[in-house]
Design an enzyme around this catalytic site. Structure first.
Site, short mmCIF file in Angstrom:
data_model
loop_
_atom_site.label_atom_id
_atom_site.label_comp_id
_atom_site.label_asym_id
_atom_site.label_seq_id
_atom_site.Cartn_x
_atom_site.Cartn_y
_atom_site.Cartn_z
N ASP A 1 69.89 70.64 -31.38
CA ASP A 1 70.26 69.81 -32.52
C ASP A 1 69.04 69.53 -33.41
O ASP A 1 69.17 69.47 -34.64
CB ASP A 1 70.85 68.51 -31.98
CG ASP A 1 71.57 67.71 -33.03
OD1 ASP A 1 71.91 68.28 -34.08
OD2 ASP A 1 71.81 66.50 -32.80
N GLU B 1 73.32 71.08 -27.79
CA GLU B 1 74.70 71.20 -28.25
C GLU B 1 75.26 72.54 -27.79
O GLU B 1 74.51 73.49 -27.52
CB GLU B 1 74.77 71.13 -29.79
CG GLU B 1 74.30 69.79 -30.34
CD GLU B 1 74.53 69.65 -31.85
OE1 GLU B 1 75.07 68.62 -32.27
OE2 GLU B 1 74.17 70.58 -32.60
N ASN C 1 82.56 74.64 -39.41
CA ASN C 1 81.37 74.87 -38.59
C ASN C 1 81.76 75.56 -37.28
O ASN C 1 82.43 76.61 -37.35
CB ASN C 1 80.47 73.64 -38.44
CG ASN C 1 81.10 72.38 -37.93
OD1 ASN C 1 81.97 71.81 -38.56
ND2 ASN C 1 80.66 71.91 -36.79
N ASP C 2 81.36 75.09 -36.15
CA ASP C 2 81.39 75.84 -34.89
C ASP C 2 82.69 76.61 -34.61
O ASP C 2 83.78 76.07 -34.73
CB ASP C 2 81.22 74.89 -33.69
CG ASP C 2 80.19 73.81 -33.93
OD1 ASP C 2 79.53 73.80 -34.96
OD2 ASP C 2 80.10 72.93 -33.05
N1 DQQ Z 1 79.32 70.47 -34.05
C1 DQQ Z 1 80.38 69.72 -33.42
C2 DQQ Z 1 79.78 69.15 -32.17
C3 DQQ Z 1 78.65 70.06 -31.89
C4 DQQ Z 1 78.12 70.37 -33.26
C5 DQQ Z 1 80.89 68.69 -34.37
C6 DQQ Z 1 77.29 71.65 -33.30
O1 DQQ Z 1 80.73 69.11 -31.12
O2 DQQ Z 1 77.69 69.47 -31.04
O3 DQQ Z 1 81.48 69.28 -35.49
O4 DQQ Z 1 77.25 72.20 -34.56
#
Ligand code: DQQ
Length: 535
Positions: A236, A203, A21-22
């Site tokens: 979120d 987020e 992910n991020d």
């Molecule tokens: N993904 C991370 C968090 C963030 C979220 C956790 C956003 O730190 O808030 O994997 O996709």
């Protein structure tokens, strides 16, 4: 072989397997670009999060390294979540990231520094032993399970560092501000840098200056008369990102969005499709600000587990303030064009109402396409109803098969020969009160015969006056991605699609005009894209 994995990308960043992910802490150090990202070493669903790490000299081809940051200490043993890099005035990079300290997802902020500054790959990171540097406690009113994702820090003229952390207080989204003299001892400011009513959790906030005088980026600590500031929050609740353009008041230490600029509903988005948890960095080698964003899947969890992976990164985008000062413009980094081969160029041509033409000679499954249109006669344009305030709803109602006078016209990407499957990216022009309204849509409803995917249509308005300007569209097509840039990057829409017929050499590309009026296709160039070296 690829026949079992028709959805893996040719030039969008992804690891060999598992969940990502991020994007985290993008930066350039000693001429090397770094990308860290949230990664599950154990599977294709979210969990067990570590920071995976790759480096590059061109932001397109990558070399993977060992995980840079992973749970090992009381202050991060339940997970190493998102964070950012800051390049100190000495040139030394440091990272602030969120650590999870218990099974209740309690969040704290930690510092990590490179073990060996002479290693341009920055392969090893040392966690500061006095972590955490920021945590919730009885005095500070912070909600410990909604306190994460530190930004790149910026340095004030008072020589004090500032950083913001995403949070919420009840339904109010917060960019909590901290200050520090030494990057180690951080003190929470009384007021957040900014907040948003009824948005829920913010987020991955991002806060940065943009030049008012052209496309060049500026360092994150720059303030003054020739910059405006941008604040982005990832909500979120909806998994949509919103940004505002505004002013950073350094006396009050508050960010003030320009009038009419909001972080929700009618607000501005980097991307009106799948794009989340994005982050920018300043590339001091080329003077650009570059945006990275995560593109999630639109397939079912079962299908993700079957294929063994989930998530890709969008192509890095150069980002700058549009001339009006009201919104940003984004464009795929120029380095991507090194992958272009076998250009197919069609001469300027009238696309009659109801016509489809094939663009042959490109590998339509892995391509970069630029097309532009000119309209000369607007008389018959459908009248815009001012109650149409939601462009996505409008695109859902008026999908690719709904005719009007001017539109839909655009591209059919990842299309099967018989057009049983396609992803339609198109424009539609309406006659508004005192100007024309341009709608840009990405219609996934016919993208796959597999009904388990989320095939919802995306849409946005495009700030282009079609009377005086050409209408341009660029789409980056990559097996299961259609990443589209309208009006030279004023509006972007990214879609994930999973064709069952239009895979590999069975994918086709078409230009179309399903409107009743003719439109002129003033140019079309399509390139087959080489595979990038990513792992
Ligand atoms: N993904 C991370 C968090 C963030 C979220 C956790 C956003 O730190 O808030 O994997 O996709």
């Amino acid at each position: 072989s690829s026949s079992h994995q028709p959805y893996r990308t040719g030039y969008h960043f992804q690891p060999p397997k598992n969940w990502i992910n991020d994007p985290n802490a993008p930066m350039i150090y000693k001429g090397i670009y770094h990308l860290f990202y949230q990664y599950n070493p154990k599977g294709a669903v979210w969990g067990n999060i570590v920071w995976a790490h790759s480096t590059s000299t061109d932001l397109i081809n990558w070399t993977p390294h060992e995980h840079a940051i992973y749970p090992s200490q009381p202050f991060d043993q339940y997970g190493c979540w998102s964070g950012s890099a800051t390049i100190l005035p000495s040139g030394k990079p440091v990272i602030l990231y969120t650590g999870i300290i218990d099974g209740k997802n309690t969040q704290v902020q930690n510092l990590a520094v490179p073990k060996n500054l002479s290693d341009p790959y920055l392969r090893e990171w040392i966690k500061y032993p006095k972590n955490p540097l920021m945590a919730s406690n009885v005095e500070n009113q912070i909600n410990g399970s909604s306190f994460r994702d530190p930004t790149t820090a910026w340095l004030g003229h008072d020589n004090i560092w500032r950083v913001i952390i995403g949070s919420k207080y009840h339904r109010k989204g917060l960019a909590i501000l901290y200050r520090s003299r030494d990057f180690k001892k951080w003190i929470k400011a009384k007021h957040p840098l900014h907040s948003g009513k009824n948005t829920g959790m913010w987020e991955c906030p991002d806060f940065f200056p943009v030049s008012t005088a052209g496309q060049n980026g500026v360092d994150t600590s720059i303030v003054g008369p020739y910059v405006k500031h941008v604040l982005k929050a990832s909500l979120d609740d909806t998994k949509h990102e919103y940004y505002t353009v505004g002013t950073y008041n350094t006396i009050l230490d508050r960010y003030i969005p320009d009038k009419g600029s909001v972080e929700s509903d009618s607000g501005l988005r980097y991307d009106y499709g799948k794009f989340y948890a994005s982050k920018t960095f300043f590339d001091n080698k080329t003077g650009r600000r570059i945006l990275w964003g995560w593109i999630n899947e639109s397939s079912s969890v079962e299908d993700d587990i079957k294929k063994g992976w989930a998530g890709v990164q969008a192509i890095p985008r150069k980002i700058w303030l549009e001339k009006s000062g009201k919104h940003l413009v984004q464009w795929p980094i120029v380095e991507l064009e090194k992958l272009r081969v076998k250009q197919v160029k069609l001469p300027s041509k009238i696309l009659e109402g109801g016509s489809v033409i094939e663009v042959s000679g490109v590998t339509a499954v892995q391509a970069d396409v630029e097309i532009s249109f000119e309209i000369s006669d607007f008389k018959k344009a459908e009248v815009f109803d001012p109650s149409w305030t939601d462009p996505q709803q409008l695109c859902i109602q008026k999908g690719a098969s709904v005719k009007s006078a001017l539109g839909p016209f655009g591209l059919l990407a990842l299309a099967s020969k018989d057009l049983k499957e396609y992803t339609a990216v198109f424009f539609r022009i309406f006659k508004g009160q005192d100007k024309h309204v341009v709608l840009m849509c990405s219609d996934q409803s016919r993208s796959s015969l597999n009904e388990d995917n989320d095939k919802v249509t995306y849409g946005a308005f495009l700030n282009v006056d079609p009377v005086h300007e050409k209408l341009s569209l660029r789409s980056l097509i990559d097996h299961s991605i259609v990443e589209s840039f309208g009006g030279g990057g004023k509006t972007c829409i990214t879609a994930r699609v999973y064709p069952t017929l239009a895979i590999e050499e069975k994918a086709h590309l078409y230009a179309f005009n399903y409107g009743t009026e003719n439109v002129k296709m003033s140019s079309l160039s399509a390139w087959s894209m080489k595979k990038a070296h990513i792992y």
